[in-house]
Design a protein around this motif. Structure first.
Motif, mmCIF file in Angstrom:
data_model
loop_
_atom_site.group_PDB
_atom_site.id
_atom_site.type_symbol
_atom_site.label_atom_id
_atom_site.label_comp_id
_atom_site.label_asym_id
_atom_site.label_seq_id
_atom_site.Cartn_x
_atom_site.Cartn_y
_atom_site.Cartn_z
ATOM 1 N N ILE A 290 0.809 -1.152 0.061
ATOM 2 C CA ILE A 290 0.093 0.054 0.103
ATOM 3 C C ILE A 290 0.939 1.036 0.200
ATOM 4 O O ILE A 290 1.775 1.394 1.128
ATOM 5 N N PHE A 291 0.612 2.010 -0.968
ATOM 6 C CA PHE A 291 1.227 3.449 -0.906
ATOM 7 C C PHE A 291 -0.158 4.397 -0.836
ATOM 8 O O PHE A 291 -1.112 4.199 -1.500
ATOM 9 N N VAL A 292 0.089 5.366 0.063
ATOM 10 C CA VAL A 292 -1.195 6.438 0.303
ATOM 11 C C VAL A 292 -0.580 7.741 -0.143
ATOM 12 O O VAL A 292 0.593 8.043 0.506
ATOM 13 N N ASN A 293 -1.390 8.628 -0.819
ATOM 14 C CA ASN A 293 -0.951 9.947 -0.935
ATOM 15 C C ASN A 293 -2.172 10.705 -0.230
ATOM 16 O O ASN A 293 -3.283 10.305 -0.534
ATOM 17 N N THR A 294 -1.834 11.697 0.415
ATOM 18 C CA THR A 294 -2.981 12.570 0.856
ATOM 19 C C THR A 294 -2.663 14.050 0.375
ATOM 20 O O THR A 294 -1.418 14.280 0.215
ATOM 21 N N ALA A 295 -3.643 14.816 0.076
ATOM 22 C CA ALA A 295 -3.607 16.316 -0.053
ATOM 23 C C ALA A 295 -4.427 16.857 0.654
ATOM 24 O O ALA A 295 -5.585 16.402 1.195
ATOM 25 N N GLY A 296 -4.205 18.187 1.240
ATOM 26 C CA GLY A 296 -5.066 18.941 2.109
ATOM 27 C C GLY A 296 -5.206 20.150 1.798
ATOM 28 O O GLY A 296 -4.448 20.938 1.504
ATOM 29 N N ILE A 297 -6.334 20.790 2.224
ATOM 30 C CA ILE A 297 -6.689 22.078 2.202
ATOM 31 C C ILE A 297 -6.756 22.783 3.715
ATOM 32 O O ILE A 297 -7.769 22.175 4.199
ATOM 33 N N GLY A 298 -6.116 23.894 3.889
ATOM 34 C CA GLY A 298 -6.434 24.496 5.343
ATOM 35 C C GLY A 298 -6.868 25.996 4.893
ATOM 36 O O GLY A 298 -6.403 26.847 3.919
ATOM 37 N N LEU A 299 -7.494 26.665 5.839
ATOM 38 C CA LEU A 299 -7.506 28.001 5.804
ATOM 39 C C LEU A 299 -6.637 28.697 6.966
ATOM 40 O O LEU A 299 -6.426 28.563 7.882
ATOM 41 N N VAL A 300 -6.079 29.863 6.271
ATOM 42 C CA VAL A 300 -4.949 30.600 6.913
ATOM 43 C C VAL A 300 -5.909 31.683 7.657
ATOM 44 O O VAL A 300 -6.480 32.480 6.965
ATOM 45 N N PRO A 301 -5.836 31.801 8.945
ATOM 46 C CA PRO A 301 -6.731 32.750 9.640
ATOM 47 C C PRO A 301 -6.203 34.074 9.105
ATOM 48 O O PRO A 301 -4.594 34.318 9.182
ATOM 49 N N GLU A 302 -7.000 35.109 9.315
ATOM 50 C CA GLU A 302 -6.524 36.642 9.149
ATOM 51 C C GLU A 302 -5.188 36.849 9.931
ATOM 52 O O GLU A 302 -5.382 36.566 11.340
ATOM 53 N N GLY A 303 -4.480 37.391 9.405
ATOM 54 C CA GLY A 303 -3.193 38.080 10.491
ATOM 55 C C GLY A 303 -2.112 37.142 10.798
ATOM 56 O O GLY A 303 -1.139 37.603 11.009
ATOM 57 N N VAL A 304 -2.580 35.904 10.390
ATOM 58 C CA VAL A 304 -1.404 35.080 10.558
ATOM 59 C C VAL A 304 -0.409 34.851 9.480
ATOM 60 O O VAL A 304 -0.729 34.864 8.270
ATOM 61 N N ASP A 305 0.851 34.963 9.515
ATOM 62 C CA ASP A 305 1.788 34.962 8.628
ATOM 63 C C ASP A 305 3.253 34.425 9.245
ATOM 64 O O ASP A 305 3.810 35.019 9.941
ATOM 65 N N ILE A 306 3.290 33.123 8.948
ATOM 66 C CA ILE A 306 4.307 32.369 9.322
ATOM 67 C C ILE A 306 5.188 31.869 8.263
ATOM 68 O O ILE A 306 4.705 31.287 7.363
ATOM 69 N N GLY A 307 6.461 31.589 8.325
ATOM 70 C CA GLY A 307 7.336 31.117 7.137
ATOM 71 C C GLY A 307 8.843 31.860 7.436
ATOM 72 O O GLY A 307 9.245 32.843 8.455
ATOM 73 N N PRO A 308 9.738 31.157 6.917
ATOM 74 C CA PRO A 308 11.016 31.128 7.040
ATOM 75 C C PRO A 308 11.367 32.732 6.779
ATOM 76 O O PRO A 308 12.476 33.332 7.600
ATOM 77 N N HIS A 309 10.828 33.499 5.916
ATOM 78 C CA HIS A 309 11.062 35.077 5.750
ATOM 79 C C HIS A 309 10.912 35.664 7.076
ATOM 80 O O HIS A 309 11.365 36.926 7.324
ATOM 81 N N ARG A 310 10.252 35.237 8.060
ATOM 82 C CA ARG A 310 9.960 35.889 9.173
ATOM 83 C C ARG A 310 11.031 35.670 10.438
ATOM 84 O O ARG A 310 11.053 36.207 11.440
ATOM 85 N N ALA A 311 11.813 34.589 10.045
ATOM 86 C CA ALA A 311 13.000 34.163 11.113
ATOM 87 C C ALA A 311 13.981 35.728 11.367
ATOM 88 O O ALA A 311 14.257 36.328 10.351
ATOM 89 N N ARG A 312 14.098 35.852 12.736
ATOM 90 C CA ARG A 312 15.228 37.114 12.915
ATOM 91 C C ARG A 312 15.884 36.673 14.234
ATOM 92 O O ARG A 312 15.581 35.969 15.032
ATOM 93 N N PRO A 313 17.293 37.263 14.032
ATOM 94 C CA PRO A 313 18.206 37.062 14.921
ATOM 95 C C PRO A 313 17.646 37.650 16.449
ATOM 96 O O PRO A 313 16.935 38.498 16.386
ATOM 97 N N GLY A 314 17.721 36.631 17.158
ATOM 98 C CA GLY A 314 17.200 36.998 18.533
ATOM 99 C C GLY A 314 15.881 36.013 18.794
ATOM 100 O O GLY A 314 15.700 35.697 19.984
ATOM 101 N N ASP A 315 15.504 35.432 17.597
ATOM 102 C CA ASP A 315 14.334 34.527 18.026
ATOM 103 C C ASP A 315 14.770 33.333 18.777
ATOM 104 O O ASP A 315 15.781 32.783 18.701
#
Lengths: 361, 361
Positions: B165-190
């Motif tokens: 058995i091989f299984v693939n899943t794909a998914g859809i999610g809703l990004v809430p307003e104001g949420v911005d998460i990603g490597p572009h936001r990494a800052r020294p001091g984190d």
């Protein structure tokens, strides 16, 4: 026997440990090729195994595509894995199929496809140049269909536990306001239309399988149908049902619609557009073109007053030039497809058990 | 040599027929297991093969998940295939991994997962009862994570051309307003945080592979992290980056973030939560727990003023009870992860080439 105490998350009423195959799955305790053929046995696997096992988490009937509402927007969502053998065949590659197959599942909901994911399962030892060729045709197909490839995954399995390249795509499309397409809208009196020549893809793949050669080259019809669907909808015609007759061919698609809508379908066999090369190859192999897979065709149920208008728009599109009315939706024999033969008799066009030609997509 | 005239859809500048492996892919003209390990060679395959081959159709860097905007709504979209061997291991099955893996990719964008697709590639001869067990655990995992399974696909391949058995899943999610998460936001001091014990999943799978047994049973940590992420975000803490350290372990995730954000990471090895059983098994096998896969953990980069608040919320959640600050984001050595060892020295924590333990997900 699975220990229920150790597995408290089991949904009530389904215990995989003591799971007994219901009829007609009972005929085989293991997976056979026909379970993947898109016919009756594929349906039984979903109905008798996957749906009860998934339990409350399964929504609706796990169809080719789902429509979900998110924040006031209606999205179509679909996935398909591709395991076609060989990877390259006359007229296409597994990469084009992987794009067009998911695009078409979205288009059959009337959706405008937006983005695709791509997930590769690669077999150790597969040549990088071959993967590059497949990826290139996949990218070109996505560009042609105007969708973006936005996320992906790559897994590798040991040699002998895969088959070169398997590709999965999933896609998201936007369902325009006012569009409502699905078997629930089929009505007696609807005109049943096919967008062009049938049986081409299955014969194209079969023609290059080891040991099988025909006189003429049949090229796969793999193509993205989103543009054709958009042109049909732009006429304002009331399109009731759309389906792309892939595995199991036109016969499987019409039987599914007839069963889901509880209507009958009466086909006129003489109206079916079948190229001579497909007819010849089918004669040689003992196949019925109605059961052979297509990858760039659609079947439509059209409101009778709008059928001419929709057909005209289809014929004006390169992918619908040979569109043809092939039958009508009737009140008689609900759930059943019958065909008037060339000799004037009638025959029942059954749901196939599996696919006559395995691994064609 | 591919005939360009016969293939007019080839994007300019990429001709798969004359495609030459760029360094460092050139070392191998074929796929090796390490290409699927989530480390450097996986990255090279994407950068040097898939992205140029996909051409203009590829959007951004084909990351673990994409955020797209549709009708004013921000959606997260992700896919993963699962090829873990064996299908059932201490603490889980391929079905649970398939749900939790995609859920977690969505959650790492701060999204609330909504729906999943499931696509099975089944090998002829696989027992239906085994498929039912996997499907049942998949359904139970989806119910636990509060997502619906809305669409699917099943393909069958001949015996000897798949692996059960091989299984693939794909998914859809809703990004809430104001949420911005990603490597572009990494800052020294984190402040760099891990949500719990590391290395558990990889060792759990390895422990039941043929010929390998350890004294204690290590159970996979497979779990859906959407609830934990929601609790972190509910504190109002400024979460800069989230990543689930699966293939390639914490080392691969931190190296990816450091490279993408062009920052350095300084780890304190003594702070890493490593269970004795994992430490022992790693000692026996010559593995470094930093490189062993997790399936129910997350790494977070937190704004320093909010780290305590977020950690407190994590520890109040069952899946974050052993959450721990393990390092800081620094301006020095951008793109590089270094660890202060138990003995007070420092060492470079490289991006692994592949995965030490293949087919763990």
């Amino acid at each position: 026997m699975l220990d229920q105490a150790a597995n408290p998350s089991s949904p009530p009423g389904f215990d995989a440990g003591s799971w007994v195959c219901p009829l007609p799955l009972r005929d085989s305790p293991t997976i056979v090729m026909a379970h993947g053929g898109g016919g009756a046995m594929s349906g039984e696997l979903i109905e008798h195994l996957f749906l009860p096992a998934f339990g409350a988490a399964a929504d609706a009937a796990l169809g080719d595509a789902a429509v979900i509402e998110v924040g006031g927007v209606r999205l179509a969502f679909s996935t398909d894995s591709f395991v076609v053998k060989p990877l390259t065949f006359p007229g296409g590659t597994i990469g084009e199929l992987a794009v067009n197959g998911t695009i078409n599942d979205l288009a059959m909901m009337g959706a405008r496809p937006l983005v695709l994911s791509t997930a590769f399962i690669l077999e150790e030892g597969t040549e990088l140049a071959e993967i590059a060729r497949v990826a290139q045709s996949l990218g070109a197909a996505a560009a042609a269909a105007e969708v973006k490839l936005v996320t992906g995954d790559t897994k590798v399995v040991d040699a002998g536990h895969g088959d070169g390249i398997f590709v999965n795509t999933a896609g998201i499309g936007l369902v325009p306001e006012g569009v409502d397409i699905g078997p629930h809208r089929a009505r007696p009196g609807d005109v049943v239309v096919i967008s062009g020549d049938i049986g081409v893809h299955g014969i194209a793949v079969m023609s290059c399988r080891e040991g099988l050669e025909f006189g003429t080259t049949v090229r796969s019809d793999t193509a993205p149908l989103n543009g054709l669907v958009a042109d049909m909808l732009a006429t304002g015609a009331d399109v009731h049902v759309l389906r792309d007759p892939t595995r199991g061919g036109v016969a499987a698609s019409l039987n599914e619609i007839a069963a889901q809508a509880n209507v009958g379908v009466r086909l006129d066999e003489r109206a079916l557009p079948i190229p001579d090369s497909v007819r010849d190859a089918c004669g040689l192999l003992g196949l019925d073109p109605l059961y052979v897979a297509n990858e760039g065709k659609l079947v439509a149920f059209l409101a009778p007053q709008d059928a001419d208008r929709a057909l005209e728009a289809m014929r004006a599109h390169p992918l619908g030039a040979r569109a043809q009315a092939i039958g009508v939706c009737v009140e008689d024999h609900p759930g059943m497809v019958v065909a008037r033969t060339a000799l004037g008799g009638t025959r029942v066009v059954d749901l196939p058990a599996g696919e006559q030609l395995p691994r064609i997509c």
